[in-house]
Design an enzyme around this catalytic site. Structure first.
Site: not given
Lengths: 182, 1297
Positions: B104, B169, B213, B216, B234
């Protein structure tokens, strides 16, 4: 025995050629043909000719003959199209001859054949495995049955044969220009 | 580099050893072998080739002729995403995280707005095209999610190296578990934070999105003014990447862990193909809650991971985790630290978790999803009950627990009820016996009066007890029965809601199953949700039916002029005639000897024909399939069509003859022309035949005319270089419906538009003198106005699919690139609508020619569709698939049309000043031009269906005018802004019915009553009610706020919306007095009477819409409406429904109950008008794109009319439907079915071995009739039997020996 094999080969070759040519002639580009499906069809058609219904043909011998037949059919097909230079840069050439045929890349079929010849010169058993897996679309287990070796060995050898062929096919000197002709 | 045989063997050995190692370790290994250079070089080269060869196949294989892009070696991939790199419209700024599936980055979006986003690039190894396709399928649903605890997903795409990426976002936060620990949140605050997460997931579930999915790292906490706000990220990505637990996702080849299986529900871990539903998210939330509360995960999978994939699976599927509270005990030495992180001490923490929280968590973590909370709301509700110290539903197995369960599980209910009943009956028995006894004693003690009276008293008491027991027993029984019924009803409704949600989630992927599920859902739990699911599924339900009959690829297809029949032929030379209305095969023929060329109809569909390369045209009667003649042309036929005269077939043969004749009278056939090099590219329109030969010469023959055949030579040139080899540009010709224009593609890929009647007009639409056109796909619209072309406009660039103006060659709409189209694939323009259909692999894309928008994407045959024919007079079309199926499509499931046609399209619809609510009519007026001040452009009344201007409206009224349609579109009110007059006009006749406004007054905001007899309008200061029949004013009321008023249908009352004074005031017009003020708590927007005048609806900025009794003004119901963008009310003719139109959604309510029946919302759509059909059977919605959609108001009945057969048993199992007894019965039936098909196949095999082929085939057919999905054994056996029957023929048939 050799005569039997020759006859068998002739029968398989003829049958497969019919099926394959019919398919190749009608297939739209972009559709992948399945070697397995062709070979299976040939098997049914040939197998059907023996009364009694049982496995009159030796399946192993048949598959070996089928692989060799497919190879010749495709090469004939490719030669028929002429041996023009292929444009474009390094295209990953798939090791599926029928996909190549459908893509009308005669060069690639011939290149693959050359690569198999090279492999045969280096290591006949690897070449044999490659022909069965590529041209007859056999699984590792089926290939093992035909050659009388264990599937595990086939898998091991296939890895190296695949690497060899991949290198040989993709290292062809033709890959040069990437310019679009104007 | 030639190695000796020994060295080769050694090299092979080293290769095998090295290939077992991780790529990074191989070099070290090779260096340590002490082998020489040449040998090692060979091994290295092979290893490199191995890596390349076994790398996942490139997502889009290079198509021939398309410049292949250079493959970047795997090692340099990260460079692409290094800071500063620009991918599409995003600039990479810095890496912010790395997970099992990708990396990411923080990135900056450059266009259309600059903003920071999170940019996630997936690791190699996924099929990029599939990932993006799955994402796009979900995008619509994702767009509907709007929740402050959900991070939005903006975009997805592929990098140059073909890796999928997602743009989301940007959330600057920390993992929820880390936040809780570092902030030392106590249990209560952890639960409160968790409830926010649950609310987000519940919101997504309501929109039909399952996260799949939750873990945490996908729940980040940011602080807003010191308040922690969790954000779930996600969404949609797990589905797009087909996130599943497999050996591959769990480990790399070298047993390195990549996945996070701890959060995965057992049904996700199983590869059983069981559909994942919202309860999988309930499980994952359970794991998250477990971890938040106890500080550990339910499983530590480390141990089983070492044992491998199977061990992990077993752990997830079978082993129950210990309750969270026990984790405090097993924390051992770390317990103090754990408690401190939870802002507590060990004892308090243990006590807090033990009991209710343990049970809530364990219920969410149940292995069997039927035992979990049905919804996230259920879980959240229990947690809220815990926080409020109320008993939780996941209670302990005590009496209270069982009573609690009573409401949930009807079996328990029955048991409890029975127990109560039995005890009562026993009590009753004893009491009766005692009473009897007492009576007997009383009789015996007749003389002994003392005893007697005592005994009598006892007897009476006992009798009273008996009666009371009896009453209680009856009560208990009724209660038990009610509870049982309520429980069953509740279960059914819950099941229905689940089905509706599943239908919405499935709608894009599999609309057919989705619609079936939606039907079942609506049958179980009717209402808003069920209707939404039905509309959603219906909207995408394009495939009406698949007709089976061809086993080989079918390529030739013709639909008859009436649309009733179709005829198709396949590669195995089977021809089938279909009845499209009854959706069945009428006749089958299999008598051509070579490949089929064409099929068609003759003589007003009484005859059909088939032509083949064997040189014959065979004619048959449609009624009974009988032969009506065979025309032997003597040479293979490459092309054939029916002539417009409907009595003859025109064929082109291999030897170049163009023949016209009828198989019925083959002798009368005549040779019209001889053209060498026949090409299969020809077209017949009317009596004109246009042929394109191999030398790019166009031959035009007008049959029956005087003119001689003409030859138009087109400038042709050889295509450059390898294009020739690839047969890139096949020549082709298409002719428009008038027969005047032909579109020709030459070998060099140039497109010409040829005027066949003109002297020599052949405009090159694509291509130029300087360079060829590189056009690889084209179509000509039947109108001759538009051309679709897939071409390469700049050398070396992508190919672009465009709609061009046929005459100027200018691009009108750019539709997409070659990623969106099959290169050399066909394309079709519809004749009777604005549709263009293109192919892309198995998918058909539907485009609106007017706007260039993609309006649909369909696929049924996984191998693609070869031919497509429109059903005349409709949007429906038929395709012939590679797998042989003939598919019948309806791309506009709701009867709909495109209103904005040519004229309105020219100015983008901006000049349509008013559209009638039924979308039929519109007023078109261009804005005033500064060049000619004072002159008003004409006000035209347009018929939107035909795009004709019907009339100029009130040309005598000068200057600016206000124009309004009545709700039914039958009347039009026009008034001049300068007060010089107004008109009421009947739209059908354009007759002026009245001129209501007095001179000098400007009336606007006019509204008609439903019967069109009265209208209310607004002057500057007053509302005026006017009776059109009697031509007189009914009364005036002062204006308080510039909003329209509502007139009651009888014209007696006027409801004025007072805006800021928060009231709607109702006046009696005759008496001119105020009757009532309806008080709202906020700004009032509007009011409206139902057509029967019984109810008055008011809209305000507080609750939305209120339904009042028009006579008493009592509020009967409230319907919630997003008032910020409220537009109008529309009433059904029967007064039982009201639709509330807002800018981006339309809500349908029942009157007077206020129950919401449906909601249409699409952020992309700007709704412009809505109205009910005259009989109230559908709601017509017009949007700003000019789409007019008629939504049936009983979607369930409509859905049932489209899908005849009910949900199959297999689907019922798949979606977990019915009571346990029903499920067991289904399973039993399936077992029996399987056993009998197996027996039949075994029988067939025995018969086959005994050479009884016919009998064997019979058994196989019986097996096939029992069961749809039969295994390989069946298919192989059937193929073998059929082949032998065919090759051996009748003389070998054992039955005849």
């Amino acid at each position: 025995m050799d005569r039997d094999r020759a006859e068998l080969f002739a029968a398989v070759y003829e049958r497969l050629r019919d099926i394959a040519q019919n398919q190749l002639a009608h297939e739209r580009a972009g559709h992948t043909l399945q070697a397995t499906a062709l070979v299976h069809e040939a098997w049914l058609k040939l197998g059907g000719q023996t009364p009694g219904g049982g496995d009159a043909l030796d399946r192993g011998a048949f598959l070996a003959a089928a692989a060799e037949s497919m190879r010749r059919i495709l090469i004939d097909h490719a030669r028929g199209k002429g041996r023009e230079k292929r444009g474009g840069g390094r295209v990953r050439v798939p090791l599926d001859p029928l996909e190549l045929a459908a893509r009308q890349e005669p060069h690639d079929i011939l290149a693959l054949d050359e690569a198999i010849e090279q492999l045969a010169a280096r290591d006949p058993r690897l070449a044999e495995i490659a022909k069965l897996r590529i041209y007859a679309g056999l699984s590792a287990a089926e290939t093992g049955n035909v050659l009388g070796i264990h599937a595990r060995t086939v898998r091991r050898d296939w890895q190296i044969a695949q690497a060899f062929l991949h290198r040989a096919v993709n290292a062809s000197p033709q890959a040069t220009s990437e310019e679009e002709p104007e | 580099m030639t190695l000796g045989p020994e060295a080769w063997e050694r090299a092979k050995q080293l290769f095998h050893d090295a290939v077992q190692l991780a790529p990074s370790e191989r070099e070290t290994f090779l260096a340590g072998t002490g082998e020489g250079g040449a040998l090692l070089d060979e091994v290295r080269a092979l290893l490199d080739a191995h890596v390349e060869a076994t790398e996942p196949a490139d997502a889009d294989p290079p198509e021939p002729g398309r410049p292949s892009r250079p493959r970047t070696p795997a090692a340099s991939e990260p460079l692409l995403a290094s800071p500063g790199a620009v991918i599409d419209r995003y600039r990479i700024l810095q890496e912010i995280g790395e997970g099992g599936f990708g990396t990411v980055y923080m990135a900056e979006q450059l266009r259309p707005v600059r903003r920071k986003v999170a940019f996630k690039i997936l690791k190699a190894g996924m099929d990029t095209r599939q990932v993006i396709a799955r994402f796009e399928a979900e995008q619509q649903a994702l767009a509907l999610m709007d929740h402050h605890n959900i991070a939005r997903v903006f975009d997805a795409g592929a990098t140059v190296t073909g890796r999928p990426y997602f743009v989301m976002e940007l959330v600057r936060g920390v993992q929820i578990t880390d936040y809780c620990d570092s902030a030392k949140l106590d249990t209560r605050r952890r639960i409160e934070l968790f409830l926010d997460v649950a609310a987000a997931i519940q919101h997504a579930h309501q929109k039909g999105i399952i996260h799949r999915d939750i873990k945490p790292s996908n729940v980040l906490v940011t602080l807003h003014d010191g308040v922690p706000v969790p954000k779930v990220i996600d969404f949609g990505i797990a589905k797009a990447t087909d996130h599943r637990l497999t050996e591959k996702t769990l480990f790399t080849e070298f047993r390195q862990l990549v996945g996070t299986p701890e959060y995965m529900a057992p049904e996700q871990a199983e590869m059983s193909g069981l559909d994942v539903d919202t309860r999988a998210d309930v499980y994952s939330l359970g794991v998250l809650l477990y971890e938040l509360l106890s500080g550990s995960k339910p499983f530590e999978l480390k141990d089983s991971l070492q044992k491998g994939y199977d061990a992990v699976l077993r752990q997830i599927r079978e082993i129950d985790p210990p309750p969270p509270s026990t984790r405090v005990d097993t924390a051992g030495r770390d317990v103090a630290a754990l408690a401190e992180r939870h802002g507590s001490d060990p004892h308090r923490l243990r006590t807090a978790l033990r009991g209710d929280l343990d049970r809530v968590v364990m219920k969410a973590l149940a292995k069997d999803r039927n035992r979990r909370y049905e919804t996230v709301n259920g879980l959240a509700a229990d947690l809220r009950r815990y926080l409020a110290d109320e008993p939780v539903s996941a209670g302990p197995p005590t009496l209270r627990y069982r009573l609690g369960k009573l409401a949930r599980r009807h079996r328990t209910v029955a048991t409890v009820a029975l127990a109560v009943f039995v005890s009562l009956v026993l009590g009753l028995g004893v009491a009766l016996w005692q009473a009897e006894e007492a009576h007997a004693q009383a009789q015996r003690a007749d003389q002994r009066s003392q005893e007697a009276s005592e005994a009598r008293a006892l007897a009476e008491r006992r009798e009273a007890e008996v009666r009371s027991l009896l009453d209680r027993a009856q009560l208990a029984e009724t209660e038990a029965r009610d509870a049982l019924a309520a429980e069953q009803q509740a279960r059914r409704e819950a099941e229905g809601l689940r089905l509706s949600a599943q239908a919405i989630a499935l709608a894009d992927e599999d609309p057919d199953t989705a619609l079936r599920l939606a039907i079942e859902g609506a049958a179980r739990a009717p209402g808003d949700d069920a209707n939404n699911a039905l509309y959603t599924a219906l909207q995408r339900h394009y495939l009406l039916d698949t007709l089976h009959g061809h086993d080989a690829a079918s390529r030739q297809l013709t639909v008859s002029a009436s649309g009733r029949h179709a005829i198709s032929a396949d590669d195995s030379r089977l021809t089938i005639v279909w009845d499209l209305e009854e959706r069945r095969a009428l006749h089958r023929f299999e008598d051509h000897e070579q490949e089929m060329t064409a099929v068609g109809f003759l003589d007003r569909e009484t005859l059909c024909w088939s032509a083949s390369m064997d040189g014959t045209v065979r004619l048959r009667a449609l009624a009974d399939g009988s032969e009506r003649g065979t025309w032997k042309t003597g040479s293979g036929i490459v092309w054939a069509r029916s002539m417009a005269t409907d009595d003859a077939v025109c064929v082109w043969t291999v030897d170049g003859r163009l023949l016209v004749g009828s198989p019925a009278d083959a002798d009368a056939a005549r040779e019209v022309l001889r053209v060498e090099h026949p090409r299969r590219s020809a077209e017949v329109v009317g009596r004109r035949v246009v042929l394109l030969d191999g030398s790019s010469r166009l031959h035009v023959v007008d049959l029956g005319g005087e003119a001689l055949p003409r030859v138009l030579a087109l400038e042709d040139r050889d295509p450059p270089g390898y294009y020739n080899v690839h047969l890139w540009y096949q020549q082709s010709v298409e002719v428009d419906a008038s027969g005047r224009y032909a579109l020709v593609r030459t070998r060099s890929g140039d497109l010409f538009l040829v005027d066949l009647d003109g002297p020599s007009i052949r405009r090159r639409v694509v291509g130029s003198d300087a360079r060829p056109g590189f056009c690889a796909g084209q179509a000509l619209a039947p109108s001759g106005r538009w051309v679709f072309a897939l071409r390469r406009s700049i050398p070396g660039s992508e190919m672009v699919g465009e709609i061009l103006d046929a005459h100027s060659g200018t691009s009108v709409h750019r539709l997409g690139t070659n990623r969106d189209f099959d290169v050399r694939g066909p394309a079709w323009f519809a004749r009777d609508s604005n549709l263009l259909i293109t192919t892309n692999g198995p998918r058909l894309s539907l485009w609106d020619v007017g706007s260039g928008a993609r309006v649909g994407s369909l696929a049924n045959d996984p191998h693609g569709h070869h031919a497509l024919r429109f059903v005349p007079g409709s949007d429906r079309f038929v395709t012939a698939g590679h797998s042989g199926g003939i598919d019948l499509w309806d791309p506009t499931p709701f009867e709909s049309s495109r209103a904005l046609t040519e004229r309105s399209r020219a100015d983008g619809g901006a000049n349509l000043t008013r559209v009638s609510a039924d979308g039929r009519l519109a007023i078109h007026q261009a804005p005033r031009t500064p060049e000619r001040p004072g002159t008003e452009p004409p006000r035209l009344l347009l018929d939107l269906q035909s795009d004709r201007a019907l009339a100029e409206i009130a040309p005598d009224l000068p200057g600016h005018c206000d124009v309004r349609f009545s709700a039914d579109g039958l009347l039009l009110f026009v008034s001049a802004g300068d007060g010089s007059g107004s008109r009421v006009i009947e739209t059908a006749s354009r007759r002026v019915l009245g001129e209501p406004s007095p001179p000098g007054e400007f009336w606007d905001a006019a509204r008609f009553t439903p019967d069109g007899r009265c209208l209310v309008a607004r002057t500057g200061k007053e509302f005026v009610a006017y009776d059109l029949d009697r031509r007189r004013e009914l009364g005036r009321v002062p204006v308080t706020w510039q909003l329209p008023a509502a007139l009651s249908p009888d014209g007696r009352r006027l409801a004025r919306t007072d805006g800021a004074s928060r009231t709607v005031t109702v006046f009696d017009l005759a008496r001119g007095e105020e009757l009532h003020r309806i008080q709202h708590n906020a700004l009032t927007f509007d009011a409206g009477y139902t057509p029967d005048g019984r109810y008055l609806c008011t809209v305000a900025n507080d609750t939305g819409m209120r339904i009042h009794d028009a006579a008493t003004f009592d509020t009967l119901a409230v319907g919630r409406v997003p008032t910020a963008d409220y537009m109008e009310l529309a009433f059904a003719p029967a007064s039982d429904r009201v639709a509330v139109r807002c800018a981006a959604e339309i809500l349908l309510f029942e009157v007077p109950s206020g129950r919401r029946l449906a909601r249409w919302a699409d952020p992309e759509v700007d709704y412009r008008a809505c109205s009910f059909a005259p009989a109230g059977e559908s709601l017509t919605v017009v949007d700003a794109d000019g789409r007019v959609v008629h939504y049936p108001l009983d979607p369930l009945a409509y859905a049932r009319s489209r899908i005849q057969e009910p949900l199959s048993a297999a689907l019922m199992d798949r979606y977990d439907l019915g009571t346990p007894a029903e499920r067991a019965a289904r399973a039993e039936a399936q077992r029996a079915e399987l056993a009998s098909t197996r027996a039949l196949i075994a029988d067939a095999l025995a018969l086959y071995r005994g050479n009884e082929l016919q009998k064997a085939l019979h058994q196989l057919d019986r097996a096939a009739s029992l069961r749809r999905n039969l295994g390989d054994q069946f298919h192989v056996l059937r193929a073998v039997v059929l082949t032998r029957l065919a090759t051996e023929g009748a003389h070998d048939d054992p039955d005849q020996r």
